[in-house]
Motif scaffolding. Structure first.
Motif, mmCIF file in Angstrom:
data_model
loop_
_atom_site.group_PDB
_atom_site.id
_atom_site.type_symbol
_atom_site.label_atom_id
_atom_site.label_comp_id
_atom_site.label_asym_id
_atom_site.label_seq_id
_atom_site.Cartn_x
_atom_site.Cartn_y
_atom_site.Cartn_z
ATOM 1 N N LEU A 16 -18.841 -9.756 -12.831
ATOM 2 C CA LEU A 16 -20.059 -10.230 -11.955
ATOM 3 C C LEU A 16 -20.222 -10.343 -13.946
ATOM 4 O O LEU A 16 -20.880 -9.400 -14.869
ATOM 5 C CB LEU A 16 -20.371 -8.378 -11.393
ATOM 6 N N SER A 17 -21.371 -11.392 -13.591
ATOM 7 C CA SER A 17 -22.699 -11.477 -14.952
ATOM 8 C C SER A 17 -23.649 -11.623 -14.862
ATOM 9 O O SER A 17 -24.169 -12.024 -13.119
ATOM 10 C CB SER A 17 -21.774 -12.547 -15.457
ATOM 11 N N LEU A 18 -25.137 -11.103 -15.522
ATOM 12 C CA LEU A 18 -26.070 -11.233 -15.004
ATOM 13 C C LEU A 18 -26.921 -11.700 -16.151
ATOM 14 O O LEU A 18 -26.221 -11.515 -17.461
ATOM 15 C CB LEU A 18 -26.934 -9.542 -14.593
ATOM 16 N N SER A 19 -27.630 -12.797 -16.059
ATOM 17 C CA SER A 19 -28.791 -12.890 -17.260
ATOM 18 C C SER A 19 -29.944 -13.077 -16.595
ATOM 19 O O SER A 19 -30.634 -13.194 -15.681
ATOM 20 C CB SER A 19 -28.085 -15.214 -16.792
ATOM 21 N N TYR A 20 -30.533 -12.809 -17.546
ATOM 22 C CA TYR A 20 -32.019 -12.517 -17.781
ATOM 23 C C TYR A 20 -32.599 -13.955 -17.244
ATOM 24 O O TYR A 20 -32.246 -15.009 -18.751
ATOM 25 C CB TYR A 20 -32.847 -12.166 -18.804
ATOM 26 N N VAL A 21 -33.399 -14.384 -17.170
ATOM 27 C CA VAL A 21 -33.783 -16.301 -17.031
ATOM 28 C C VAL A 21 -35.477 -16.258 -17.086
ATOM 29 O O VAL A 21 -36.268 -16.286 -16.587
ATOM 30 C CB VAL A 21 -33.988 -16.568 -15.701
ATOM 31 N N PRO A 22 -36.524 -15.905 -18.291
ATOM 32 C CA PRO A 22 -37.433 -16.447 -18.738
ATOM 33 C C PRO A 22 -38.557 -17.368 -17.941
ATOM 34 O O PRO A 22 -37.300 -18.110 -18.332
ATOM 35 C CB PRO A 22 -37.726 -15.968 -20.098
ATOM 36 N N PHE A 54 -34.274 -12.645 -13.204
ATOM 37 C CA PHE A 54 -32.572 -12.443 -13.681
ATOM 38 C C PHE A 54 -31.943 -13.202 -12.275
ATOM 39 O O PHE A 54 -31.593 -11.944 -11.093
ATOM 40 C CB PHE A 54 -32.316 -10.853 -14.253
ATOM 41 N N SER A 55 -30.553 -13.975 -12.782
ATOM 42 C CA SER A 55 -29.285 -14.026 -11.973
ATOM 43 C C SER A 55 -28.223 -13.383 -11.957
ATOM 44 O O SER A 55 -28.152 -12.022 -12.939
ATOM 45 C CB SER A 55 -28.988 -15.690 -11.752
ATOM 46 N N THR A 56 -27.850 -13.304 -10.565
ATOM 47 C CA THR A 56 -26.424 -12.326 -10.701
ATOM 48 C C THR A 56 -25.872 -12.767 -10.487
ATOM 49 O O THR A 56 -25.220 -14.140 -9.073
ATOM 50 C CB THR A 56 -26.251 -10.965 -9.305
ATOM 51 N N CYS A 57 -24.484 -13.773 -11.043
ATOM 52 C CA CYS A 57 -23.298 -14.668 -11.026
ATOM 53 C C CYS A 57 -21.639 -13.724 -10.423
ATOM 54 O O CYS A 57 -21.430 -12.552 -10.911
ATOM 55 C CB CYS A 57 -23.341 -15.401 -12.105
ATOM 56 N N ILE A 58 -20.866 -14.363 -9.840
ATOM 57 C CA ILE A 58 -19.439 -14.009 -9.271
ATOM 58 C C ILE A 58 -18.187 -14.574 -9.863
ATOM 59 O O ILE A 58 -18.792 -15.756 -8.570
ATOM 60 C CB ILE A 58 -20.187 -13.267 -8.362
ATOM 61 N N ASN A 59 -17.921 -14.749 -10.666
ATOM 62 C CA ASN A 59 -17.069 -15.721 -11.208
ATOM 63 C C ASN A 59 -17.463 -16.755 -11.687
ATOM 64 O O ASN A 59 -16.651 -17.983 -10.988
ATOM 65 C CB ASN A 59 -15.997 -15.744 -9.625
ATOM 66 N N LYS A 67 -20.085 -18.108 -10.709
ATOM 67 C CA LYS A 67 -21.331 -19.225 -9.372
ATOM 68 C C LYS A 67 -22.325 -17.541 -9.314
ATOM 69 O O LYS A 67 -22.095 -17.157 -8.786
ATOM 70 C CB LYS A 67 -20.509 -19.599 -8.456
ATOM 71 N N ASN A 68 -23.974 -18.382 -9.424
ATOM 72 C CA ASN A 68 -24.355 -18.215 -8.594
ATOM 73 C C ASN A 68 -24.811 -17.489 -7.512
ATOM 74 O O ASN A 68 -24.629 -17.701 -6.290
ATOM 75 C CB ASN A 68 -26.112 -18.327 -8.329
ATOM 76 N N CYS A 69 -24.161 -15.817 -8.232
ATOM 77 C CA CYS A 69 -24.251 -15.470 -6.225
ATOM 78 C C CYS A 69 -25.515 -15.326 -5.101
ATOM 79 O O CYS A 69 -25.131 -14.783 -4.186
ATOM 80 C CB CYS A 69 -24.203 -13.653 -6.654
ATOM 81 N N GLN A 70 -26.974 -15.810 -5.297
ATOM 82 C CA GLN A 70 -27.481 -15.887 -4.292
ATOM 83 C C GLN A 70 -27.749 -17.752 -3.687
ATOM 84 O O GLN A 70 -27.716 -16.985 -2.575
ATOM 85 C CB GLN A 70 -29.445 -15.836 -5.450
ATOM 86 N N LEU A 71 -27.449 -17.926 -4.502
ATOM 87 C CA LEU A 71 -26.555 -19.291 -4.204
ATOM 88 C C LEU A 71 -25.819 -19.726 -3.218
ATOM 89 O O LEU A 71 -25.659 -20.070 -1.844
ATOM 90 C CB LEU A 71 -27.407 -20.432 -4.466
ATOM 91 N N TYR A 72 -24.410 -18.759 -3.554
ATOM 92 C CA TYR A 72 -23.308 -19.484 -2.929
ATOM 93 C C TYR A 72 -22.568 -18.165 -3.129
ATOM 94 O O TYR A 72 -21.654 -18.458 -2.310
ATOM 95 C CB TYR A 72 -22.002 -20.121 -4.327
ATOM 96 N N GLY A 73 -23.057 -16.792 -3.475
ATOM 97 C CA GLY A 73 -22.612 -16.277 -2.673
ATOM 98 C C GLY A 73 -22.523 -14.948 -1.259
ATOM 99 O O GLY A 73 -23.299 -15.894 -0.538
ATOM 100 N N SER A 74 -21.329 -15.112 -0.563
ATOM 101 C CA SER A 74 -21.221 -14.080 0.841
ATOM 102 C C SER A 74 -21.996 -12.925 1.154
ATOM 103 O O SER A 74 -22.228 -12.560 -0.071
ATOM 104 C CB SER A 74 -20.097 -13.898 1.331
ATOM 105 N N GLN A 75 -22.329 -12.343 2.127
ATOM 106 C CA GLN A 75 -23.507 -11.445 2.044
ATOM 107 C C GLN A 75 -22.693 -9.938 1.983
ATOM 108 O O GLN A 75 -22.905 -9.162 1.222
ATOM 109 C CB GLN A 75 -23.823 -10.996 3.945
#
Length: 378
Positions: free
Chosen positions: A221-227, A271-276, A278-286
């Motif tokens: 899991l990774s987090l990224s601030y999106v200004p 900020f965005s959350t990614c798993i492996n 990939k953007n979890c908001q767009l491509y993550g399962s529930q």
């Protein structure tokens, strides 16, 4: 940190109530609309001087009453002190150890809480505003200066937007005052962006470790601030951030006037959350999104402990019923014997009772604890 006692007067549907809590897990059980969530709301309000359910303080005051009081005794590793909050015609009056605080920012932080409610499960997939509120609420509890800059930024942003509207409608012609507002806004804005980036960096390290445990080390899991700023390289340097904000607002002045709003700044960031990767908001399962939120919430607890030396209180508002057995087990095992927890539920049937060690049960009916406090048999 723990809340020893809570006193309510004319708060929501509680006419008058004094409750003493155990240092472990405290369970508020009862039918819907009886006052379970109101108790959690009272604790949240005592800590942050505002509700998580409404922005209108009048709604917190009992029907036909003119004022409400929330009081509590808090114990930390270094101290034990009373906190109190008045809501009424005089506005809000917050006291620490019976001394009125000149500003609410001086009060907030004496009691730290982490709220986890069903609506928080949409933190990853929900709107950017939800994530911005999350950052402001959590950082503000841990950093009084952030809270000061946040209040100042919102006030200046309101003034700048009003002036942009006046310029667009031809009611004002002086661009110099707009530049003054932009300069002032950039100073507070730079501080907010820098602190948010630091917070996200710290949170990511803790959340990634927890998420690894939750996923059996199958997911990263990774987090990224999106200004909203266009910067070649991310920086936490206040001078660089301030200068970048000033230049961006100056170059976008005509666009801001046309739209009658400030189009860049921390109020537009995310900020965005990614798993492996990939953007979890767009491509993550529930399931992945829920695991990511759970990891973030548990990471908040660890980060608060690291920054303050005390574990915060955990408020679980009917959220266990929204988690499957695996996530429920992970949550309860992670907080076990470390965090004073307040949990609302209509029934214990959907909760893994084997993992709730020695909980104290409060049965709530019509704004009253009906049959006192009891323990679940082990």
């Amino acid at each position: 940190m723990r809340l020893i006692q809570l006193s309510l007067k004319a708060f929501r549907n509680y006419d008058q109530q004094v409750i003493e809590f155990s240092p472990g897990i405290n369970v508020f059980i009862g039918e819907n609309a009886q006052g379970k969530t109101n108790l959690l709301e009272a604790i949240h309000t005592l800590a942050l001087t505002k509700s998580h359910r409404t922005s209108h303080d009048r709604e917190l005051i009992e029907f036909q009453a003119k004022e409400a009081y929330v009081k509590g005794y808090v114990e930390t590793k270094n101290d034990r002190l009373p906190l109190s909050l008045y809501l009424g015609s005089k506005g809000k009056i917050a006291c620490v150890n019976h001394l009125q605080q000149a500003r609410l920012s001086q009060y907030i932080g004496h009691l730290t809480v982490i709220l986890f409610a069903p609506e928080d499960l949409s933190l990853v997939k929900g709107s950017p505003n939800l994530r911005r509120n999350f950052l402001d609420r959590e950082i503000g509890q841990l950093n009084p200066l952030y809270l000061h800059h946040s209040v100042q930024y919102k006030q200046l942003l309101k003034q700048r937007n009003a002036y942009l509207k006046a310029l667009h409608r031809g009611q004002q012609r002086d661009r110099i005052y707009l530049q003054v507002l932009s300069d002032q806004l950039s100073e507070s804005g730079a501080y907010l962006i820098a602190e948010r980036q630091k917070f996200i960096g710290r949170l990511e390290k803790l959340a990634n470790r927890l998420h690894g445990l939750l996923s059996g080390n199958r997911e990263d899991l990774s987090l990224s601030y999106v200004p909203s700023l266009s910067m070649k390289d991310k920086t936490e340097d206040l001078g660089q951030l301030r200068e970048c904000l000033i230049q961006t607002m100056a170059s976008g002045e005509e666009k801001d006037i046309e739209r009658e709003t400030t189009t860049v700044g921390p109020h537009r960031d995310d900020f965005s959350t990614c798993i492996n990767g990939k953007n979890c908001q767009l491509y993550g399962s529930q399931g992945q999104q829920r695991s990511a939120v759970l990891s973030l919430k548990l990471a908040e607890i660890e980060l608060a402990k690291a920054l303050t030396g005390d574990y915060p209180l955990l408020l679980l508002d009917d959220v266990l019923s929204e988690l499957d057995d695996r996530r429920q087990t992970f949550l309860l095992k992670t907080i076990q014997d470390k965090v004073q927890t307040f949990l609302t539920t209509t029934s214990l049937a959907g909760i893994n009772q084997k993992l709730i060690q020695r909980p104290t049960i409060y049965r709530i009916e019509e704004g009253k604890i009906k049959d006192g406090v009891c323990q679940i048999d082990e």
